[in-house]
Write a protein that holds these residues in place. Structure first.
Motif, PDB file in Angstrom:
ATOM      1  N   GLU A 127       0.812  -1.207   0.000  1.00 14.24           N
ATOM      2  CA  GLU A 127       0.000   0.000   0.000  1.00 14.24           C
ATOM      3  C   GLU A 127       0.850   1.264   0.000  1.00 14.24           C
ATOM      4  O   GLU A 127       0.604   2.206  -0.762  1.00 14.24           O
ATOM      5  CB  GLU A 127      -0.919   0.007   1.219  1.00 14.24           C
ATOM      6  CG  GLU A 127      -1.754   1.266   1.372  1.00 14.24           C
ATOM      7  CD  GLU A 127      -2.518   1.313   2.681  1.00 14.24           C
ATOM      8  OE1 GLU A 127      -3.158   2.346   2.940  1.00 14.24           O
ATOM      9  OE2 GLU A 127      -2.474   0.335   3.451  1.00 14.24           O
ATOM     10  N   LYS A 128       1.874   1.301   0.861  1.00 13.25           N
ATOM     11  CA  LYS A 128       2.678   2.513   1.036  1.00 13.25           C
ATOM     12  C   LYS A 128       3.788   2.648   0.003  1.00 13.25           C
ATOM     13  O   LYS A 128       4.311   3.750  -0.193  1.00 13.25           O
ATOM     14  CB  LYS A 128       3.283   2.535   2.447  1.00 13.25           C
ATOM     15  CG  LYS A 128       2.248   2.630   3.562  1.00 13.25           C
ATOM     16  CD  LYS A 128       1.504   3.953   3.527  1.00 13.25           C
ATOM     17  CE  LYS A 128       0.540   4.098   4.700  1.00 13.25           C
ATOM     18  NZ  LYS A 128      -0.151   5.410   4.689  1.00 13.25           N
ATOM     19  N   GLN A 129       4.205   1.540  -0.612  1.00 16.91           N
ATOM     20  CA  GLN A 129       5.236   1.553  -1.666  1.00 16.91           C
ATOM     21  C   GLN A 129       6.530   2.238  -1.210  1.00 16.91           C
ATOM     22  O   GLN A 129       7.048   3.131  -1.888  1.00 16.91           O
ATOM     23  CB  GLN A 129       4.690   2.248  -2.919  1.00 16.91           C
ATOM     24  CG  GLN A 129       3.448   1.593  -3.509  1.00 16.91           C
ATOM     25  CD  GLN A 129       3.764   0.460  -4.454  1.00 16.91           C
ATOM     26  OE1 GLN A 129       4.468   0.626  -5.444  1.00 16.91           O
ATOM     27  NE2 GLN A 129       3.251  -0.722  -4.151  1.00 16.91           N
ATOM     28  N   PRO A 130       7.091   1.864  -0.067  1.00 18.28           N
ATOM     29  CA  PRO A 130       8.296   2.560   0.408  1.00 18.28           C
ATOM     30  C   PRO A 130       9.549   2.197  -0.389  1.00 18.28           C
ATOM     31  O   PRO A 130       9.727   1.039  -0.795  1.00 18.28           O
ATOM     32  CB  PRO A 130       8.420   2.073   1.852  1.00 18.28           C
ATOM     33  CG  PRO A 130       7.818   0.694   1.826  1.00 18.28           C
ATOM     34  CD  PRO A 130       6.670   0.795   0.856  1.00 18.28           C
ATOM     35  N   ASP A 131      10.403   3.180  -0.609  1.00 20.73           N
ATOM     36  CA  ASP A 131      11.735   2.921  -1.150  1.00 20.73           C
ATOM     37  C   ASP A 131      12.644   2.344  -0.069  1.00 20.73           C
ATOM     38  O   ASP A 131      13.551   1.570  -0.347  1.00 20.73           O
ATOM     39  CB  ASP A 131      12.367   4.223  -1.660  1.00 20.73           C
ATOM     40  CG  ASP A 131      11.451   4.965  -2.603  1.00 20.73           C
ATOM     41  OD1 ASP A 131      11.169   4.435  -3.687  1.00 20.73           O
ATOM     42  OD2 ASP A 131      11.002   6.070  -2.245  1.00 20.73           O
ATOM     43  N   LEU A 132      12.388   2.778   1.166  1.00 21.98           N
ATOM     44  CA  LEU A 132      13.246   2.456   2.301  1.00 21.98           C
ATOM     45  C   LEU A 132      12.385   1.940   3.448  1.00 21.98           C
ATOM     46  O   LEU A 132      11.341   2.515   3.754  1.00 21.98           O
ATOM     47  CB  LEU A 132      13.996   3.718   2.749  1.00 21.98           C
ATOM     48  CG  LEU A 132      14.705   3.694   4.106  1.00 21.98           C
ATOM     49  CD1 LEU A 132      15.882   2.726   4.083  1.00 21.98           C
ATOM     50  CD2 LEU A 132      15.161   5.098   4.479  1.00 21.98           C
ATOM     51  N   VAL A 133      12.840   0.863   4.086  1.00 20.19           N
ATOM     52  CA  VAL A 133      12.204   0.356   5.303  1.00 20.19           C
ATOM     53  C   VAL A 133      13.255   0.319   6.405  1.00 20.19           C
ATOM     54  O   VAL A 133      14.386  -0.123   6.175  1.00 20.19           O
ATOM     55  CB  VAL A 133      11.594  -1.041   5.089  1.00 20.19           C
ATOM     56  CG1 VAL A 133      11.101  -1.625   6.411  1.00 20.19           C
ATOM     57  CG2 VAL A 133      10.437  -0.969   4.095  1.00 20.19           C
ATOM     58  N   ILE A 134      12.888   0.785   7.592  1.00 18.90           N
ATOM     59  CA  ILE A 134      13.768   0.784   8.759  1.00 18.90           C
ATOM     60  C   ILE A 134      13.107  -0.039   9.855  1.00 18.90           C
ATOM     61  O   ILE A 134      11.909   0.100  10.109  1.00 18.90           O
ATOM     62  CB  ILE A 134      14.019   2.216   9.277  1.00 18.90           C
ATOM     63  CG1 ILE A 134      14.538   3.124   8.160  1.00 18.90           C
ATOM     64  CG2 ILE A 134      15.006   2.196  10.448  1.00 18.90           C
ATOM     65  CD1 ILE A 134      14.658   4.588   8.577  1.00 18.90           C
ATOM     66  N   THR A 135      13.886  -0.896  10.506  1.00 18.40           N
ATOM     67  CA  THR A 135      13.336  -1.690  11.602  1.00 18.40           C
ATOM     68  C   THR A 135      14.419  -1.955  12.639  1.00 18.40           C
ATOM     69  O   THR A 135      15.512  -1.392  12.595  1.00 18.40           O
ATOM     70  CB  THR A 135      12.725  -2.997  11.073  1.00 18.40           C
ATOM     71  OG1 THR A 135      11.973  -3.636  12.116  1.00 18.40           O
ATOM     72  CG2 THR A 135      13.793  -3.948  10.552  1.00 18.40           C
ATOM     73  N   HIS A 136      14.102  -2.846  13.583  1.00 19.04           N
ATOM     74  CA  HIS A 136      15.037  -3.210  14.639  1.00 19.04           C
ATOM     75  C   HIS A 136      16.215  -4.012  14.089  1.00 19.04           C
ATOM     76  O   HIS A 136      16.131  -4.635  13.020  1.00 19.04           O
ATOM     77  CB  HIS A 136      14.333  -4.084  15.686  1.00 19.04           C
ATOM     78  CG  HIS A 136      13.299  -3.375  16.493  1.00 19.04           C
ATOM     79  ND1 HIS A 136      13.611  -2.600  17.581  1.00 19.04           N
ATOM     80  CD2 HIS A 136      11.946  -3.311  16.370  1.00 19.04           C
ATOM     81  CE1 HIS A 136      12.495  -2.104  18.110  1.00 19.04           C
ATOM     82  NE2 HIS A 136      11.473  -2.517  17.385  1.00 19.04           N
ATOM     83  N   TRP A 137      17.289  -4.043  14.863  1.00 19.63           N
ATOM     84  CA  TRP A 137      18.378  -4.975  14.635  1.00 19.63           C
ATOM     85  C   TRP A 137      17.901  -6.382  15.007  1.00 19.63           C
ATOM     86  O   TRP A 137      16.959  -6.551  15.774  1.00 19.63           O
ATOM     87  CB  TRP A 137      19.601  -4.559  15.439  1.00 19.63           C
ATOM     88  CG  TRP A 137      20.764  -5.500  15.370  1.00 19.63           C
ATOM     89  CD1 TRP A 137      21.449  -6.046  16.422  1.00 19.63           C
ATOM     90  CD2 TRP A 137      21.412  -5.975  14.193  1.00 19.63           C
ATOM     91  NE1 TRP A 137      22.467  -6.835  15.969  1.00 19.63           N
ATOM     92  CE2 TRP A 137      22.467  -6.821  14.588  1.00 19.63           C
ATOM     93  CE3 TRP A 137      21.189  -5.806  12.819  1.00 19.63           C
ATOM     94  CZ2 TRP A 137      23.309  -7.488  13.691  1.00 19.63           C
ATOM     95  CZ3 TRP A 137      22.019  -6.456  11.917  1.00 19.63           C
ATOM     96  CH2 TRP A 137      23.063  -7.273  12.352  1.00 19.63           C
ATOM     97  N   ARG A 138      18.531  -7.384  14.455  1.00 18.62           N
ATOM     98  CA  ARG A 138      18.078  -8.769  14.599  1.00 18.62           C
ATOM     99  C   ARG A 138      18.227  -9.338  16.002  1.00 18.62           C
ATOM    100  O   ARG A 138      17.533 -10.280  16.365  1.00 18.62           O
ATOM    101  CB  ARG A 138      18.843  -9.663  13.625  1.00 18.62           C
ATOM    102  CG  ARG A 138      18.539  -9.409  12.159  1.00 18.62           C
ATOM    103  CD  ARG A 138      19.461 -10.209  11.283  1.00 18.62           C
ATOM    104  NE  ARG A 138      19.067 -10.169   9.880  1.00 18.62           N
ATOM    105  CZ  ARG A 138      19.744 -10.780   8.912  1.00 18.62           C
ATOM    106  NH1 ARG A 138      20.847 -11.462   9.213  1.00 18.62           N
ATOM    107  NH2 ARG A 138      19.327 -10.693   7.659  1.00 18.62           N
ATOM    108  N   HIS A 139      19.148  -8.786  16.790  1.00 18.49           N
ATOM    109  CA  HIS A 139      19.435  -9.359  18.108  1.00 18.49           C
ATOM    110  C   HIS A 139      19.065  -8.354  19.188  1.00 18.49           C
ATOM    111  O   HIS A 139      19.511  -7.208  19.155  1.00 18.49           O
ATOM    112  CB  HIS A 139      20.917  -9.731  18.228  1.00 18.49           C
ATOM    113  CG  HIS A 139      21.389 -10.620  17.126  1.00 18.49           C
ATOM    114  ND1 HIS A 139      20.897 -11.886  16.933  1.00 18.49           N
ATOM    115  CD2 HIS A 139      22.315 -10.423  16.151  1.00 18.49           C
ATOM    116  CE1 HIS A 139      21.491 -12.442  15.884  1.00 18.49           C
ATOM    117  NE2 HIS A 139      22.347 -11.567  15.385  1.00 18.49           N
ATOM    118  N   SER A 140      18.256  -8.792  20.149  1.00 22.43           N
ATOM    119  CA  SER A 140      17.723  -7.865  21.136  1.00 22.43           C
ATOM    120  C   SER A 140      17.446  -8.578  22.444  1.00 22.43           C
ATOM    121  O   SER A 140      17.262  -9.801  22.489  1.00 22.43           O
ATOM    122  CB  SER A 140      16.419  -7.248  20.612  1.00 22.43           C
ATOM    123  OG  SER A 140      15.825  -6.404  21.581  1.00 22.43           O
TER     124      SER A 140
END
Length: 230
Positions: free
Chosen positions: A98-111
């Protein structure tokens, strides 16, 4: 063409802290930004019930996003019980379509937070599913860049691959927005989140040669220099 960015956190406030300055910078440059919280983070208040704190968190998340010029969404999963399933990944993939982002930001894999680890895996899976041919009312979409932001609870093996310079305007817009969130002020767990992330940006800026910067990790490599310019 304006950049479109989607930031995905395990709880309301996670991406406000870790990616908020970057989002404020990109919005200031003309980007469209959306913050998605997979759970409200409703179980983190020492005095309020989960239902009461959820209402407060949603209001705070909406206000933060509005203050930096972003959209805001929160999904209906429960803090501490975020499932790492294809069903949730498909839910997130629909938002990507829906949003068609060029860039996605999320958490690091280890937490130290399981919801954060699940959010990272779900985002990576959703990125794949969003570009997979399937019967869907929305067109498929390929996310060019997936970045992992630096979060205080996601530090195990986190190694920056690039730095995002944060100009004064974006920094002060972020400060003005984040200070209205009770947890960010340390009112829930005593941790001085605003001081921590302000100091972290100063430290990362020293490393990168800017007054302030946010560190990110890009495991794929493409497009990162577009975020790292002055």
């Amino acid at each position: 063409m304006n950049r479109s960015v989607l930031a995905v956190g395990g709880h309301i406030g996670d991406m406000d802290l870790a990616a908020g300055p970057t989002l404020a910078k990109l919005v200031g440059e003309g980007a469209n930004a959306t913050i998605v919280a997979l759970t409200p983070g409703e179980r983190g208040h020492p005095r309020l019930s989960p239902a009461e704190y959820e209402r407060q968190k949603v209001a705070e998340g909406e206000a933060f996003a509005s203050a930096i010029g972003a959209d805001f969404m929160v999904l209906g999963h429960s803090e501490g019980f975020l499932p790492d399933t294809d069903e949730v990944a498909l839910e997130l993939a629909t938002i990507i379509r829906e949003k068609q982002p060029d860039l996605v930001i999320t958490h690091w894999r280890h937490s130290s937070q399981r919801d954060h680890e699940h959010a990272a895996r779900l985002t990576e899976r959703a990125r794949y599913l969003a570009d997979l041919p399937m019967e869907h009312e929305l067109p498929r979409h390929a996310v060019r860049t997936l970045l992992h932001a630096e979060h205080a609870e996601d530090l195990r093996d986190f190694v920056p691959t690039a730095y995002v310079p944060i100009p004064d305007e974006a920094f002060y817009r972020w400060v003005g927005a984040i200070r209205h969130q009770a947890f960010a002020r340390g009112e829930t767990d005593g941790f001085r989140h605003i001081d921590y992330y302000t100091a972290l940006m100063t430290m990362r800026g020293c490393q990168a040669g800017y007054p302030r910067a946010c560190a990110v990790t890009d495991l794929s490599g493409p497009e990162i220099t577009k975020l790292s310019g002055p």
